[in-house]
Every structure is written in structure tokens, then in C-alpha cells.
Design a protein around this motif. Structure first.
Motif, PDB file in Angstrom:
ATOM      1  N   ARG A  38       0.885  -1.107  -0.125  1.00  0.00           N
ATOM      2  CA  ARG A  38      -0.183  -0.092   0.237  1.00  0.00           C
ATOM      3  C   ARG A  38       0.998   1.290   0.021  1.00  0.00           C
ATOM      4  N   GLY A  60       1.067   5.622   0.845  1.00  0.00           N
ATOM      5  CA  GLY A  60       0.232   6.753   1.380  1.00  0.00           C
ATOM      6  C   GLY A  60       1.168   7.863   1.411  1.00  0.00           C
ATOM      7  N   ALA A 102      -6.469   6.234  -5.732  1.00  0.00           N
ATOM      8  CA  ALA A 102      -7.112   4.958  -5.303  1.00  0.00           C
ATOM      9  C   ALA A 102      -7.513   4.329  -6.668  1.00  0.00           C
ATOM     10  N   ASP A 149      -6.712   0.560  -5.451  1.00  0.00           N
ATOM     11  CA  ASP A 149      -7.269   0.832  -4.199  1.00  0.00           C
ATOM     12  C   ASP A 149      -6.149   0.510  -3.051  1.00  0.00           C
ATOM     13  N   PHE A 186      -4.233   2.867  -2.141  1.00  0.00           N
ATOM     14  CA  PHE A 186      -3.913   4.296  -1.579  1.00  0.00           C
ATOM     15  C   PHE A 186      -4.423   4.575  -0.161  1.00  0.00           C
ATOM     16  N   GLU A 187      -3.623   5.354   0.624  1.00  0.00           N
ATOM     17  CA  GLU A 187      -4.160   5.767   1.810  1.00  0.00           C
ATOM     18  C   GLU A 187      -3.688   7.377   2.022  1.00  0.00           C
ATOM     19  N   PRO A 246     -10.628   6.000  -0.351  1.00  0.00           N
ATOM     20  CA  PRO A 246      -9.079   5.572   0.463  1.00  0.00           C
ATOM     21  C   PRO A 246      -9.069   5.792   2.178  1.00  0.00           C
ATOM     22  N   ARG A 247      -8.596   5.071   2.877  1.00  0.00           N
ATOM     23  CA  ARG A 247      -8.280   5.198   4.267  1.00  0.00           C
ATOM     24  C   ARG A 247      -7.952   6.869   4.569  1.00  0.00           C
TER      25      ARG A 247
END
Length: 280
Positions: A62, A64, A86, A91, A93-94, A147-148
């Protein structure tokens, strides 16, 4: 606070060239890190570009921002970037955001944008969270992925906002912060989070792995030799890999901190600790 499994991230800012950057991302994935993070400063590469490259060079890693400054971008622009990332990363990406950083005014001046007052920057953090969760009509949303959101904070007002709205709260604390002081920050988050406490991930940063702080890093953090060890700073992990792992496990059990980012300078040195805690 609910049960939490560890996640570990590499904080990377520089590479010799694009090939070296991709190799750094692949190595982080090989070592078992969950996330590769990069800062948002005028002195480093544009986060979206290097994170997309890192995601393209890996399969599960991941990526970010740590953290994107809301001071230099409108909220809907950040939401657009986040949706695009994202989509581009599958999907992975944070979005990490913050209300500003020391020296942020210089970046704003360089980019030709006004640097908002503190109250406006804090309000913009919440606007970004709203825009990411519910993009306005017409704003590119890719495949609809959301994204988170990580919010970095150190002051009570920002900590409380992060506790109420973010998926992850990252404690942006001074380098000599010890466990007792960290517990005070966690206390603010616990009180503000209320019923959603079990949904909130807590994050700290490890800047030094080992007994010695490199001279260049001491200058960068503005700390004297031996000061971090003397203070029992959470930003330094010392001892054997087993002892380091036990320190992090205790910190998670006592304070709920389960997401730990490690400077890329110590990614290899920290790898045995990560291996001991993998899956826990």
C-alpha cells in the motif's frame, strides 16, 4: 480499545532516480512492510507521482502520503487527487493529511498560494475528510473507491478532530516524547473518539533503530547525542530485535498503538523486528 494487528510502514522521501525508487518500494514489499509513505514538501518529489510509481512496481504494497498539507491545496483538489490515486493504485492508496508543518509557510510562498491561519487549516482538514467521503457531483471519483484517511496531530483540538473523523490517528509528536507523554495524547483521542474508539487505528513513528543516532539525523531532528535514549523517546528503538518487538507489543497492549512507521534509513535494520511481530 479493540484487538489490533500490527501494520508497519516505511517512510521514504528520496532515491537516486526512478529505478532506485521502484527498487526501494519492491524491497519494502519483500521485507513485509504493509505501506510505503512519503512526505509532502517542496524539497521532495510530488507525492502522487512517486506513490503511483511505487504501486506500479509492486503488487501488495500500500502507499500513502505522510502527510499531505491541506494548507497548500483546496479540499476538493485533495479529494480529486485521492480518488485518482485510489483508482491508479488498485485501491492501495491511503490519504494522510495534516494542518501544516514547520516551514509550511515557505512552501506556500513558493507555490504562490496564501498560507491560512491555524483555525482555517484545521477546518480544511475536516472539509477534506467530508469531500473524500462524499465527493461533490462532477468531481472525478474513479471507480468509487474511498481511501483510508490518516490525520497527523499533536495538539488537543486536532487530536480530537482526528479521533472523531479519521481512520488512523498519527501522533506527530516531538522527537523526545516518551511513553508517559504519549499516553496523554492517547487519552485525548480516547475521550474524543467515544463509541468509535475501536474503529480508530493509532500510529507512531520510529526515527532511529539501534543504540546510536546518526549525526546527520540528530542535526535533522535538532537533538543532542544521547538525548533520545536518555529521554526514553518512543522515536528510538534500542536493544535486540526481541526487545524491540516486546517494546512495541507492550505499547500496543497498553496504549493501542498498532501502526508503526519506520524511517527508510532503518528499514533493513528493523526487518527482524517486523518478522517477529508479523501477523500479530
Amino acid at each position: 480499545m479493540g484487538d489490533r494487528r500490527f501494520r508497519f510502514a516505511v517512510m521514504a522521501a528520496y532515491a537516486r532516480d526512478g529505478a532506485a525508487w521502484a527498487a526501494q518500494a519492491r524491497r519494502a514489499e519483500e521485507l513485509g512492510y504493509a505501506t510505503l509513505l512519503t512526505p509532502d514538501t517542496s524539497g521532495t518529489a510530488m507525492p502522487a507521482a512517486v506513490l503511483a510509481a511505487a504501486a506500479g512496481a509492486t503488487t501488495t504494497l500500500r502507499v500513502g502520503t505522510f502527510v499531505l498539507s491541506v494548507a497548500t491545496r483546496p479540499a476538493h483538489m485533495i479529494a480529486w487527487e485521492a480518488a485518482s490515486m485510489a483508482f491508479a493504485t488498485g485501491d492501495r492508496f491511503e490519504l494522510g493529511i495534516g494542518a501544516g508543518r514547520p516551514g509550511g509557510e515557505a512552501d506556500a510562498e513558493l507555490f504562490g498560494v496564501p498560507y491560512p491561519a491555524a483555525a482555517e487549516r484545521i477546518a480544511r482538514v475536516e472539509q477534506v475528510i467530508d469531500a473524500v467521503a462524499n465527493p461533490p457531483e462532477g468531481l472525478y471519483g474513479g471507480s468509487g473507491l474511498r481511501p483510508r484517511v490518516l490525520v497527523a496531530a499533536s495538539r488537543p483540538r486536532m487530536l480530537a478532530l482526528a479521533a472523531r473523523r479519521a481512520d488512523t490517528v498519527a501522533f506527530g509528536v516531538p522527537p523526545l516524547t516518551d511513553d508517559a507523554r504519549l499516553a496523554e495524547f492517547v487519552g485525548v483521542v480516547r475521550e474524543a473518539a467515544g463509541e468509535r474508539l475501536d474503529e480508530v487505528e493509532l500510529c507512531t513513528q520510529v526515527h532511529v533503530v539501534g543504540d546510536e543516532v546518526p549525526e546527520w539525523l540528530g542535526r535533522q531532528m535538532n537533538v543532542e547525542p544521547g538525548a533520545m535514549a536518555a529521554a526514553g523517546a518512543i522515536a528510538q528503538l534500542s536493544g535486540t530485535p526481541r526487545q524491540m518487538a516486546d517494546t512495541l507489543a507492550r505499547r500496543r497492549d497498553e496504549l493501542g498503538v498498532s501502526y508503526v512507521s519506520v524511517s527508510s534509513a532503518f528499514a533493513e535494520q528493523f526487518a527482524p523486528v517486523l518478522e517477529l511481530l508479523a501477523g500479530q
